[in-house]
Scaffold this motif. Sequence first.
Motif, mmCIF file in Angstrom:
data_model
loop_
_atom_site.group_PDB
_atom_site.id
_atom_site.type_symbol
_atom_site.label_atom_id
_atom_site.label_comp_id
_atom_site.label_asym_id
_atom_site.label_seq_id
_atom_site.Cartn_x
_atom_site.Cartn_y
_atom_site.Cartn_z
ATOM 1 N N UNK A 183 0.850 -1.199 0.000
ATOM 2 C CA UNK A 183 0.000 0.000 0.000
ATOM 3 C C UNK A 183 0.885 1.249 0.000
ATOM 4 N N UNK A 184 0.298 2.375 -0.396
ATOM 5 C CA UNK A 184 0.941 3.647 -0.096
ATOM 6 C C UNK A 184 0.938 3.836 1.422
ATOM 7 N N UNK A 185 1.887 4.596 1.973
ATOM 8 C CA UNK A 185 2.050 4.629 3.433
ATOM 9 C C UNK A 185 0.920 5.303 4.194
ATOM 10 N N UNK A 186 0.327 6.364 3.647
ATOM 11 C CA UNK A 186 -0.656 7.122 4.424
ATOM 12 C C UNK A 186 -1.969 6.339 4.519
ATOM 13 N N UNK A 215 6.342 3.889 -2.482
ATOM 14 C CA UNK A 215 6.652 5.303 -2.294
ATOM 15 C C UNK A 215 5.391 6.141 -2.524
ATOM 16 N N UNK A 216 5.220 7.179 -1.722
ATOM 17 C CA UNK A 216 3.989 7.974 -1.719
ATOM 18 C C UNK A 216 3.965 8.978 -2.871
ATOM 19 N N UNK A 217 3.989 8.441 -4.084
ATOM 20 C CA UNK A 217 3.907 9.249 -5.304
ATOM 21 C C UNK A 217 3.039 8.485 -6.302
ATOM 22 N N UNK A 218 2.530 9.143 -7.340
ATOM 23 C CA UNK A 218 1.806 8.398 -8.382
ATOM 24 C C UNK A 218 2.689 7.340 -9.035
ATOM 25 N N UNK A 227 10.462 -0.314 -10.125
ATOM 26 C CA UNK A 227 11.138 -1.214 -9.185
ATOM 27 C C UNK A 227 11.528 -0.476 -7.907
ATOM 28 N N UNK A 228 12.065 0.734 -8.062
ATOM 29 C CA UNK A 228 12.458 1.522 -6.895
ATOM 30 C C UNK A 228 11.250 2.028 -6.118
ATOM 31 N N UNK A 229 10.136 2.192 -6.793
ATOM 32 C CA UNK A 229 8.902 2.715 -6.203
ATOM 33 C C UNK A 229 8.222 1.691 -5.299
ATOM 34 N N UNK A 230 8.275 0.419 -5.703
ATOM 35 C CA UNK A 230 7.623 -0.644 -4.931
ATOM 36 C C UNK A 230 8.569 -1.185 -3.858
ATOM 37 N N UNK A 231 8.034 -1.849 -2.822
ATOM 38 C CA UNK A 231 8.916 -2.562 -1.892
ATOM 39 C C UNK A 231 9.760 -3.580 -2.666
ATOM 40 N N UNK A 232 11.044 -3.656 -2.333
ATOM 41 C CA UNK A 232 11.933 -4.602 -2.997
ATOM 42 C C UNK A 232 12.956 -5.104 -1.976
ATOM 43 N N UNK A 233 13.666 -6.186 -2.279
ATOM 44 C CA UNK A 233 14.595 -6.752 -1.293
ATOM 45 C C UNK A 233 15.649 -5.768 -0.807
ATOM 46 N N UNK A 234 16.142 -4.896 -1.689
ATOM 47 C CA UNK A 234 17.176 -3.944 -1.279
ATOM 48 C C UNK A 234 16.635 -2.954 -0.251
ATOM 49 N N UNK A 235 15.455 -2.418 -0.499
ATOM 50 C CA UNK A 235 14.866 -1.459 0.446
ATOM 51 C C UNK A 235 14.555 -2.130 1.782
ATOM 52 N N UNK A 236 14.087 -3.374 1.732
ATOM 53 C CA UNK A 236 13.766 -4.096 2.968
ATOM 54 C C UNK A 236 15.032 -4.373 3.772
ATOM 55 N N UNK A 237 16.068 -4.850 3.101
ATOM 56 C CA UNK A 237 17.321 -5.147 3.801
ATOM 57 C C UNK A 237 17.907 -3.885 4.415
ATOM 58 N N UNK A 238 17.845 -2.769 3.703
ATOM 59 C CA UNK A 238 18.369 -1.512 4.220
ATOM 60 C C UNK A 238 17.584 -1.062 5.448
ATOM 61 N N UNK A 239 16.273 -1.244 5.442
ATOM 62 C CA UNK A 239 15.458 -0.887 6.609
ATOM 63 C C UNK A 239 15.831 -1.725 7.819
#
Length: 246
Positions: A183-186, A215-218, A227-239
């Motif tokens: 989902x979008x975050x808000x 990411x909270x953008x169109x 790919x960068x806009x959606x959740x992905x393994x790199x973003x999850x691992x960094x979090x």
Amino acid sequence: PGCFVNLFFFPQNFFFLGVCVPPFHFPPCGGVGVWVLGFWGLGFWVLGFGVWAVEGMFANIPGLKMAIPSCPYDAKGLLATAIADPDPVFFLESERMLGDKAHVPEEHYYIPFGKAHRYREGDACTLVSFGRPVNFCNDAAEVLAAEGIEVEVLDMRTIRPLDIDSVVESVRKTNRVVVVDQCWPFGGVSSEVITQIIEHAFDHLDHQPVRVNTVDVPTPYAKDLEYAYLPNPERIAEAVRGVVNA
């Protein structure tokens, strides 16, 4: 009865699922066993005109159950449970996963609603997700394990009902949590999950809960931007690294 809905026609479907069906769950109507199958998930290089992440909107409706499988095995078992359930159920499939192949038993089986599946055990951090992003969590967990960070991965399987007890049990062990949500975050599902974690396990947290959302953008069109806009393994691992190494 069951039906398929195309979420491209969102206003009509919201009226049917959000206004017409759930009230019949209560007396004097006596309940209505309707299950609805819909495609779910952002992306597929069609901007915002293809499929939406609608679970945040529909999960807000009392009386409507919601199941979102992350693999073919769960798809069959959860759909069987949805068909047999006496209550209205919104069964959401990721359109991006319709071509996925995996072993599915020929025999009939049910997967109970409201029971999360623990994909892997760990003690560094809890990863909570549902649907397609569960697979990204498992990919991220493999990368993190090579770095000596063992995370616990929970697939919620259903949003309504939400198995918050399994989440709390895991957080009491790891003391850290990252919620991954397409989902979008808000106002999304991740917001509700984190709220309930704080309500039930605040004293067990060593770090504030963290979200990895779309990411909270169109929705962008370009494949690399999507790919960068959606959740992905790199973003999850960094979090997770940010939570564990804080």
